[in-house]
Design an enzyme around this catalytic site. Structure first.
Site, mmCIF file in Angstrom:
data_model
loop_
_atom_site.group_PDB
_atom_site.id
_atom_site.type_symbol
_atom_site.label_atom_id
_atom_site.label_comp_id
_atom_site.label_asym_id
_atom_site.label_seq_id
_atom_site.Cartn_x
_atom_site.Cartn_y
_atom_site.Cartn_z
ATOM 1 N N HIS A 232 0.801 -1.217 0.000
ATOM 2 C CA HIS A 232 0.000 0.000 0.000
ATOM 3 C C HIS A 232 0.844 1.281 0.000
ATOM 4 O O HIS A 232 0.613 2.170 0.821
ATOM 5 C CB HIS A 232 -0.938 0.021 1.215
ATOM 6 C CG HIS A 232 -1.857 -1.159 1.299
ATOM 7 N ND1 HIS A 232 -2.419 -1.586 2.482
ATOM 8 C CD2 HIS A 232 -2.322 -1.994 0.353
ATOM 9 C CE1 HIS A 232 -3.187 -2.651 2.250
ATOM 10 N NE2 HIS A 232 -3.139 -2.917 0.961
HETATM 11 C C1 FAD Z 1 -0.375 -7.750 -4.971
HETATM 12 C C2 FAD Z 1 -1.219 -6.608 -4.482
HETATM 13 C C3 FAD Z 1 -2.284 -6.862 -3.637
HETATM 14 C C4 FAD Z 1 -3.070 -5.807 -3.174
HETATM 15 N N1 FAD Z 1 -4.190 -6.098 -2.464
HETATM 16 C C5 FAD Z 1 -5.065 -5.088 -2.214
HETATM 17 C C6 FAD Z 1 -6.347 -5.376 -1.678
HETATM 18 O O1 FAD Z 1 -6.730 -6.530 -1.466
HETATM 19 N N2 FAD Z 1 -7.192 -4.325 -1.443
HETATM 20 C C7 FAD Z 1 -6.822 -3.034 -1.678
HETATM 21 O O2 FAD Z 1 -7.601 -2.123 -1.434
HETATM 22 N N3 FAD Z 1 -5.607 -2.749 -2.188
HETATM 23 C C8 FAD Z 1 -4.745 -3.751 -2.489
HETATM 24 N N4 FAD Z 1 -3.563 -3.451 -3.081
HETATM 25 C C9 FAD Z 1 -3.233 -2.033 -3.322
HETATM 26 C C10 FAD Z 1 -4.097 -1.402 -4.411
HETATM 27 O O3 FAD Z 1 -4.431 -2.334 -5.404
HETATM 28 C C11 FAD Z 1 -3.354 -0.197 -4.993
HETATM 29 O O4 FAD Z 1 -3.057 0.714 -3.966
HETATM 30 C C12 FAD Z 1 -4.179 0.544 -6.029
HETATM 31 O O5 FAD Z 1 -4.591 -0.339 -7.045
HETATM 32 C C13 FAD Z 1 -3.342 1.679 -6.612
HETATM 33 O O6 FAD Z 1 -4.053 2.347 -7.615
HETATM 34 P P1 FAD Z 1 -3.349 3.423 -8.529
HETATM 35 O O7 FAD Z 1 -4.357 3.944 -9.449
HETATM 36 O O8 FAD Z 1 -2.629 4.379 -7.650
HETATM 37 O O9 FAD Z 1 -2.203 2.640 -9.311
HETATM 38 P P2 FAD Z 1 -2.265 1.295 -10.162
HETATM 39 O O10 FAD Z 1 -3.576 0.625 -10.025
HETATM 40 O O11 FAD Z 1 -1.055 0.522 -9.804
HETATM 41 O O12 FAD Z 1 -2.185 1.792 -11.667
HETATM 42 C C14 FAD Z 1 -1.052 2.303 -12.288
HETATM 43 C C15 FAD Z 1 -1.123 1.948 -13.764
HETATM 44 O O13 FAD Z 1 -0.195 2.737 -14.490
HETATM 45 C C16 FAD Z 1 0.491 1.938 -15.412
HETATM 46 N N5 FAD Z 1 1.778 2.558 -15.680
HETATM 47 C C17 FAD Z 1 2.794 2.726 -14.804
HETATM 48 N N6 FAD Z 1 3.811 3.367 -15.401
HETATM 49 C C18 FAD Z 1 3.431 3.605 -16.670
HETATM 50 C C19 FAD Z 1 4.060 4.241 -17.771
HETATM 51 N N7 FAD Z 1 5.281 4.731 -17.648
HETATM 52 N N8 FAD Z 1 3.401 4.321 -18.940
HETATM 53 C C20 FAD Z 1 2.148 3.814 -19.042
HETATM 54 N N9 FAD Z 1 1.499 3.203 -18.039
HETATM 55 C C21 FAD Z 1 2.139 3.105 -16.858
HETATM 56 C C22 FAD Z 1 0.595 0.601 -14.708
HETATM 57 O O14 FAD Z 1 0.854 -0.434 -15.610
HETATM 58 C C23 FAD Z 1 -0.759 0.502 -14.042
HETATM 59 O O15 FAD Z 1 -1.706 -0.064 -14.886
HETATM 60 C C24 FAD Z 1 -2.746 -4.474 -3.543
HETATM 61 C C25 FAD Z 1 -1.682 -4.224 -4.392
HETATM 62 C C26 FAD Z 1 -0.911 -5.269 -4.864
HETATM 63 C C27 FAD Z 1 0.216 -4.973 -5.807
#
Ligand code: FAD
Ligand code: NAG
Ligand code: NAG
Ligand code: NAG
Ligand code: NAG
Ligand code: NAG
Ligand code: NAG
Length: 633
Positions: free
Chosen positions: A566
């Site tokens: 997280h």
């Molecule tokens: C294994 C795991 C288990 C988890 N379990 C839970 C859970 O059960 N419940 C919960 O609430 N949270 C959980 N989390 C945390 C939660 O999923 C994340 O905090 C949340 O999804 C983050 O959202 P975000 O939009 O910030 O980033 P992300 O959802 O990570 O999205 C970022 C996106 O940007 C893309 N990207 C990155 N760099 C580039 C680039 N240079 N060019 C183009 N695209 C790019 C990536 O490929 C990705 O698709 C977990 C996380 C992981 C990894």
């Protein structure tokens, strides 16, 4: 909820251990050396899974020509990015480009029970934290695994699907720090806006149906029911923890739909693929935000797709939704960050900001292990044609389990420093399986525990029914950070977790208290029914300490307290004059025009929540801020 007797017990990874090799090789990884029986089971499971049509139709992105210019460019189609793409493209006159480095989800992602396996595929960026001396000691080169999802849906496409919002007090703190618009009262409507909830334990004013994001509730088998009853024996209530009454025990609210994973890709993108004004491009890795040096205004992005470098312009805004580890990375690569650091790598600074200087994470302990006389079902019993068909038709049964995580508790420590603060200090997750349940084939590998440590610590514990209660520290005082390794966008940044480095030992103290709380739970009548016993084999490396003493647990935690994935606060939101702030309360990057960060990196202060729910929320709130500013709301 009372269904003791007809339960199935799914080791969090038991069932999927077999799936790893074939799946991993399907996606190009080939770093497996599983034992023979698993190999065999694996083949048959995969065959069964592959023969079925996809449970939901997978996202197919119509081939699209990428235009030279859009109104908005969104980088990253993860938890927040998918929401922003949906909400902005509601305005028919806006032309939107969504660039995602990864690819559409595959069939396997839809099986909740396969969640851990996805971390071993190319759907994981597979980052690691830098080595530490007092944490992650059982991990290969002491580098804790920091997985991140890559593909449509981002981390919501590989996560464990736990849906939590956090405490009202958490959001009120954001607002109190000088971020208008983020108090609980302000943001609650946005949680509701996303939601399509079908959960039995539900406070009516805090949930609704009809939104894009489906929320369901875990089924609870014998041990999870015992866990919840144990909580009641200790005087806690069964609660809807996504209401203000967060403290208590509960089955888990999860982001699934009809027992299938409901990532933000299936939830927010799939229903709107027919919108002409939204272009979704996968396999496009953004390497830089383009900033005009005369005006400090953002005008587009540079990206690499099919080994070809291109650029595309945005007339209104570029929105970084690349997640808490990659949005800050992109900012730094583009000249937004600490000047001294950027100069070292030959990057011209457009705005001197503390990008990546704050990084909070939730640390969790994976080795509080118990035996019981509830039998664990083996893989071959589960992935039968019958079970798959049942799940396919009803969405129920063990294949819909979020890999054995069945119930949780949010608890405030007995000795809280501020009695007015309602936010819990720690969380406990009841998981019906352990590291040993798959004989070291998957759990060990995703946590990156060394083979030697596994062999010496856990191998003799295999073959007996076991479960775990995972304590998670919710409000850390330790602060990590990240920095550039080089100016090459393909070089991962350096991540410093800094777990347990707070000077007054608050963090490790809370986790020890959480362990002691779990041990009290185990003593209740509810658990006695299953002959539950703490596995007393001392943690390898801590044998010299008195078992069950504070020093013993402190030592054990240093070996196997690791990330619960997280990370937040790397592009922290804060008011003008806040030396730690990167974006303002409208998520605009200080000093640069037409550039926002909308994802988990803007979260200014730790929340008592897993961060997928908050990331979706930030997508909703950020989208409306853009619409308001441009007079379309
Ligand atoms: C294994 C795991 C288990 C988890 N379990 C839970 C859970 O059960 N419940 C919960 O609430 N949270 C959980 N989390 C945390 C939660 O999923 C994340 O905090 C949340 O999804 C983050 O959202 P975000 O939009 O910030 O980033 P992300 O959802 O990570 O999205 C970022 C996106 O940007 C893309 N990207 C990155 N760099 C580039 C680039 N240079 N060019 C183009 N695209 C790019 C990536 O490929 C990705 O698709 C977990 C996380 C992981 C990894
Ligand atoms: C993109 O914007 C830059 C800077 O304003 C400009 O030089 C370039 O010509 C634009 N490209 C296109 C295709 O409009
Ligand atoms: C752009 O930012 C730089 C660095 O912060 C600053 O020196 C410069 O004055 C800014 N230019 C404009 C036009 O605001
Ligand atoms: C209670 O908290 C204080 C600091 O807040 C600490 O000094 C004290 O040791 C704690 N007591 C117990 C029993 O944990
Ligand atoms: C607790 O809350 C009450 C009412 O809001 C307030 O008057 C009091 O000062 C608070 N106490 C602390 C310790 O924050
Ligand atoms: C796992 O190991 C235990 C004992 O070490 C053994 O009894 C069991 O058969 C193994 N399971 C598989 C699937 O290899
Ligand atoms: C489990 O242990 C309890 C307590 O010893 C006992 O009453 C119960 O019958 C046992 N159940 C099974 C299935 O062995």
């Amino acid at each position: 909820m009372e269904q003791v007797g007809t339960f199935w017990t799914v080791g969090w990874i038991t069932i999927v251990c077999a799936a790893i090799c074939a799946i991993a090789s399907t996606f190009g990884h080939n770093n497996t050396n599983s034992s023979e029986p698993y190999q065999k089971q694996l083949q048959s499971i995969l065959k069964l899974v592959e023969e079925l049509p996809p449970p939901n139709s997978p996202i197919e992105i119509p081939p699209k020509i990428i235009d030279k210019k859009y109104d908005f460019i969104i980088v990253g189609a993860g938890s927040a990015g998918a929401v922003v793409a949906n909400r902005l493209s509601e305005i028919g006159s806006w032309k939107i480009l969504l660039l995602e480095a990864g690819y559409p989800e595959n069939n396997l992602a839809q099986y909740p029970v396969l969640a851990p396996v996805l971390q071993l595929t190319d759907y994981n960026w597979d980052f690691t934290a830098e080595p530490q001396n007092n944490a992650c000691l059982a991990v290969e080169t002491r580098r804790c695994a920091w997985p991140r999802g890559r593909g449509l849906g981002g981390s919501s496409a590989i996560n464990y699907m736990v849906y939590t919002r956090g405490n009202p007090e958490d959001y009120n703190q954001w607002a109190a720090q000088g971020n208008p618009g983020w108090s609980y009262e302000d943001i609650l409507p946005y949680f509701l806006k996303s939601e399509n909830a079908h959960i039995p334990i539900s406070e009516p004013n805090y949930h609704r149906t009809g939104g894009y994001q489906s929320i369901e509730q875990t089924s609870t088998s014998a041990l999870a029911n015992a866990f919840i009853q144990a909580g009641q024996e200790l005087g806690y209530q069964i609660t809807d923890y996504n209401s203000p009454q967060q403290i208590g025990f509960s089955p888990i609210q999860i982001t699934t739909s009809f027992g299938r994973r409901a990532s933000t890709a299936t939830s927010f993108l799939q229903p709107i693929l027919n919108r002409e004004n939204l272009h979704i491009v996968t396999g496009a890795r953004v390497t830089r935000v383009l900033i005009d040096s005369n005006t400090n205004r953002t005008y587009g992005v540079e990206y690499i797709r099919n080994d070809k470098k291109s650029s595309v312009n945005a007339s209104k805004e570029v929105i970084l939704s690349a997640g808490a580890l990659q949005s800050p990375h992109l900012l730094m690569l583009s000249g937004v960050g600490r000047k001294e650091q950027l100069e070292k790598h030959g990057i011209k600074t457009f705005s001197d900001l503390p990008v990546g200087e704050t990084l909070y994470d939730h640390v969790a302990f994976y080795s509080l292990l118990f035996n019981s006389n509830v039998s664990e079902t083996s893989l071959s019993d589960l992935f039968t044609e019958d079970e798959i068909q049942k799940w396919y038709k009803t969405g129920q049964g063990p294949l819909s389990s979020i890999s054995g995580n069945e119930a949780l508790a949010f608890i405030k420590r007995s000795n809280s420093s501020n009695l007015n603060d309602t936010s819990p200090d720690f969380e406990l997750i009841l998981t019906t399986g352990t590291l040993m349940s798959d004989n070291g084939t998957i759990g060990r590998r995703i946590l990156k525990i060394t083979e030697e440590y596994y062999r010496e610590m856990y191998e003799t514990l295999q073959g007996k029914s076991s479960f775990t209660i995972i304590p998670i520290l919710l409000h850390p005082k330790s602060v990590g950070y990240m920095k550039l390794k080089s100016a090459d966008p393909y070089d991962d940044p350096l991540f410093y977790a800094n777990y347990f480095t707070d000077p007054d030992n608050h963090d490790i103290g809370v986790l020890i208290e959480a362990i002691r709380f779990a041990l009290r739970l185990i003593e209740t009548e509810a658990f006695k029914k299953y002959d539950v016993k703490l596995i007393s084999k001392p943690m390898l490396g801590c044998e010299h300490l008195k078992h069950n003493s504070d020093d013993y647990w402190k030592c054990a935690l240093q070996f196997l307290a690791i990330s619960s994935y997280h990370p937040i606060a790397t592009c922290k939101m804060g008011p003008v004059g806040d030396p730690t702030a990167v974006v303002n309360n409208e998520l605009k990057v200080y000093g640069i025009d037409n550039l926002r960060v909308i994802d988990a990196s803007v979260i200014p202060l730790h929340v008592a929540a897993h961060t997928n729910g908050p990331a979706i929320l930030i997508g909703e709130v950020g989208s409306d801020m853009i619409k308001k500013e441009r007079g379309v709301l």
